[in-house]
Design a protein around this motif. Structure first.
Motif, PDB file in Angstrom:
ATOM      1  N   PHE A 110      21.245  73.911  51.161  1.00  0.00           N
ATOM      2  CA  PHE A 110      22.329  73.897  52.146  1.00  0.00           C
ATOM      3  C   PHE A 110      22.727  72.452  52.415  1.00  0.00           C
ATOM      4  O   PHE A 110      21.947  71.654  52.927  1.00  0.00           O
ATOM      5  CB  PHE A 110      21.845  74.570  53.427  1.00  0.00           C
TER       6      PHE A 110
ATOM      7  N   GLY B 287      22.463  78.575  57.639  1.00  0.00           N
ATOM      8  CA  GLY B 287      21.198  77.988  57.204  1.00  0.00           C
ATOM      9  C   GLY B 287      20.132  79.045  56.997  1.00  0.00           C
ATOM     10  O   GLY B 287      19.368  78.998  56.017  1.00  0.00           O
TER      11      GLY B 287
ATOM     12  N   SER C 298      18.865  74.270  62.081  1.00  0.00           N
ATOM     13  CA  SER C 298      19.885  74.882  61.226  1.00  0.00           C
ATOM     14  C   SER C 298      19.457  74.987  59.772  1.00  0.00           C
ATOM     15  O   SER C 298      20.244  75.415  58.933  1.00  0.00           O
ATOM     16  CB  SER C 298      21.190  74.086  61.326  1.00  0.00           C
ATOM     17  N   ARG C 299      18.242  74.545  59.448  1.00  0.00           N
ATOM     18  CA  ARG C 299      17.682  74.661  58.102  1.00  0.00           C
ATOM     19  C   ARG C 299      18.566  73.963  57.058  1.00  0.00           C
ATOM     20  O   ARG C 299      18.765  74.443  55.947  1.00  0.00           O
ATOM     21  CB  ARG C 299      17.481  76.126  57.721  1.00  0.00           C
ATOM     22  N   ILE C 300      19.081  72.807  57.453  1.00  0.00           N
ATOM     23  CA  ILE C 300      19.943  72.028  56.562  1.00  0.00           C
ATOM     24  C   ILE C 300      19.076  71.149  55.667  1.00  0.00           C
ATOM     25  O   ILE C 300      18.132  70.506  56.139  1.00  0.00           O
ATOM     26  CB  ILE C 300      20.915  71.168  57.396  1.00  0.00           C
TER      27      ILE C 300
ATOM     28  N   CYS D 178      20.937  80.881  53.775  1.00  0.00           N
ATOM     29  CA  CYS D 178      20.562  80.089  52.601  1.00  0.00           C
ATOM     30  C   CYS D 178      19.050  80.112  52.386  1.00  0.00           C
ATOM     31  O   CYS D 178      18.570  80.219  51.251  1.00  0.00           O
ATOM     32  CB  CYS D 178      21.062  78.657  52.749  1.00  0.00           C
ATOM     33  N   GLU D 179      18.300  80.012  53.477  1.00  0.00           N
ATOM     34  CA  GLU D 179      16.840  80.034  53.356  1.00  0.00           C
ATOM     35  C   GLU D 179      16.363  81.362  52.766  1.00  0.00           C
ATOM     36  O   GLU D 179      15.507  81.386  51.869  1.00  0.00           O
ATOM     37  CB  GLU D 179      16.197  79.786  54.715  1.00  0.00           C
TER      38      GLU D 179
END
Length: 381
Positions: A184, A174, A202-204, A177-178
């Motif tokens: 994501f 995550g 998790s920055r999903i 991806c960020e």
């Protein structure tokens, strides 16, 4: 290994234990007494009262939505109720504004088809599916980084690989991806209900899961999480009366989509399924996901040690494990072992040439011991 008396007290919720050694929660779980009771509650309401108490159905719907949000660290307005994991992933895949040449990074060689086919279906729109090369039967942050290009718009992966049981490092991927400006998307069906999940940490951006596996619910109901910051970027591919802001006013046409994730819910709800989902999530949250994870980890550690002691090959290793342990017997054909265990009322799955077991929090170490004895007896024939 000492079992928790508090967790053992929940065994009465699962009458399947009287019939089978049930180690197939990564496949299809047996459900609980309270889920069955909740479904009957709605059916009896409909049977006896028709639509008289419809407002109560809607209240239970919002309760289930709130519980789903709690399970993954989201807000209720970020949750859409869907039929299954494939439904949720399909809404994401079809709803984004793809341009020819855009890329989606997926480990197609090891992913469950639900997280492959929606992306391959975009090829006629000019979208390229770029392969993530698996490492150790899983998806690592390094493998994802190697697959990214300037054209990558989205990374799609499973939180836990269905066949090997390899647990994905969602936080690391995550963050990657960020940093890369990439969306994501996670197939969460092998983690939600098994281990704690935090979509924000998790920055999903997207997560889809249905309830018939680790949530110990039923088939045909689940949820899709869409981060509030990307909600405006996803166009509903199906719309209906419920998708709109004035949904209960049937006397006029007023087409204005709802601003939250409920815009993906186009029509009448599966209330029996929603009652079941609410009861299933309520049970897990009552037990506590940290307690659920700890019991499953302990059971798998016990199974791993005992199976290895009799010569089985096992995986994944403890640091990459969530709720699945796959193994090969020391001697004998794995398909013959599968038949041997099935004949003795053991529920498991055979995945990519290995026996896959997936116990839940209500299972006990003694049940693992019985399985190991069966494998020992088979291998010693």
């Amino acid at each position: 290994m000492i079992s928790s008396p508090d967790l053992d007290a929940y065994r009465s919720e699962f009458p399947v234990v009287q019939e089978q050694l049930y180690f197939n929660h990564a496949g299809v779980s047996p459900t609980s007494q309270r889920v069955a009771t909740a479904m009957r509650e709605w059916v009896d309401d409909l049977l006896l009262h028709g639509v008289r108490f419809e407002r109560g159905w809607e209240a239970r719907t919002e309760n289930a939505r709130g519980l789903a949000a709690r399970m993954i660290g989201a807000a209720p307005e970020e949750i859409a109720l869907v039929r299954n994991t494939s439904h949720g992933l399909g809404l994401v895949a079809e709803g984004l504004d793809w341009r020819p040449g855009d890329e989606v990074a997926v480990a197609t060689s090891i992913e469950y088809p639900s997280n492959v086919y929606p992306w391959l279906h975009l090829r006629d729109r000019g979208v390229v599916v770029r392969e993530i090369e698996p490492r150790d039967e899983g998806v690592t942050p390094e493998a994802v980084a190697a697959a990214l290009t300037p054209r990558t718009r989205l990374v799609a992966l499973s939180s836990v690989q269905f066949a090997s049981g390899y647990r994905t490092d969602l936080e690391a991927i995550g963050a990657l991806c960020e940093r890369s400006g990439v969306l994501f998307c996670v197939d969460g069906i092998q983690s939600v209900g098994c281990i704690p999940v935090d979509v924000k940490k998790s920055r999903i951006h997207f997560l889809s899961a249905d309830s018939h596996k680790w949530m110990i619910g039923i088939c045909g109901i689940g949820f899709l999480y869409v981060d509030r910051n990307v909600l405006p970027r996803v166009r509903p591919v199906l719309v209906g009366w419920r998708s709109t802001t004035d949904s209960w006013n049937f006397n006029r046409s007023h087409f204005e989509l709802r601003p939250d994730a409920t815009k993906f819910e186009e029509g009448s709800h599966n209330y029996a399924g929603i009652y079941a989902l609410g009861a299933a999530l309520g049970l897990l949250l009552e037990v506590g996901m940290e307690n659920v994870e700890a019991r499953i980890r302990a059971l798998l550690a016990h199974a791993d040690a005992e199976l290895r002691a009799i010569g089985c090959e096992t995986g994944p290793s403890a640091e990459h494990r969530a709720g699945i342990l796959a193994f090969l017997p020391p001697r004998g054909d794995v398909k013959a072992l599968a038949s041997y265990l099935s004949e003795r009322n053991v529920s498991f799955s055979l995945r990519r040439g290995r026996i896959r077991i997936s116990p839940h929090f209500y299972n006990q170490p003694g049940e693992i011991d019985r399985l190991v004895e069966m494998v020992r007896a088979f291998s010693g024939r």
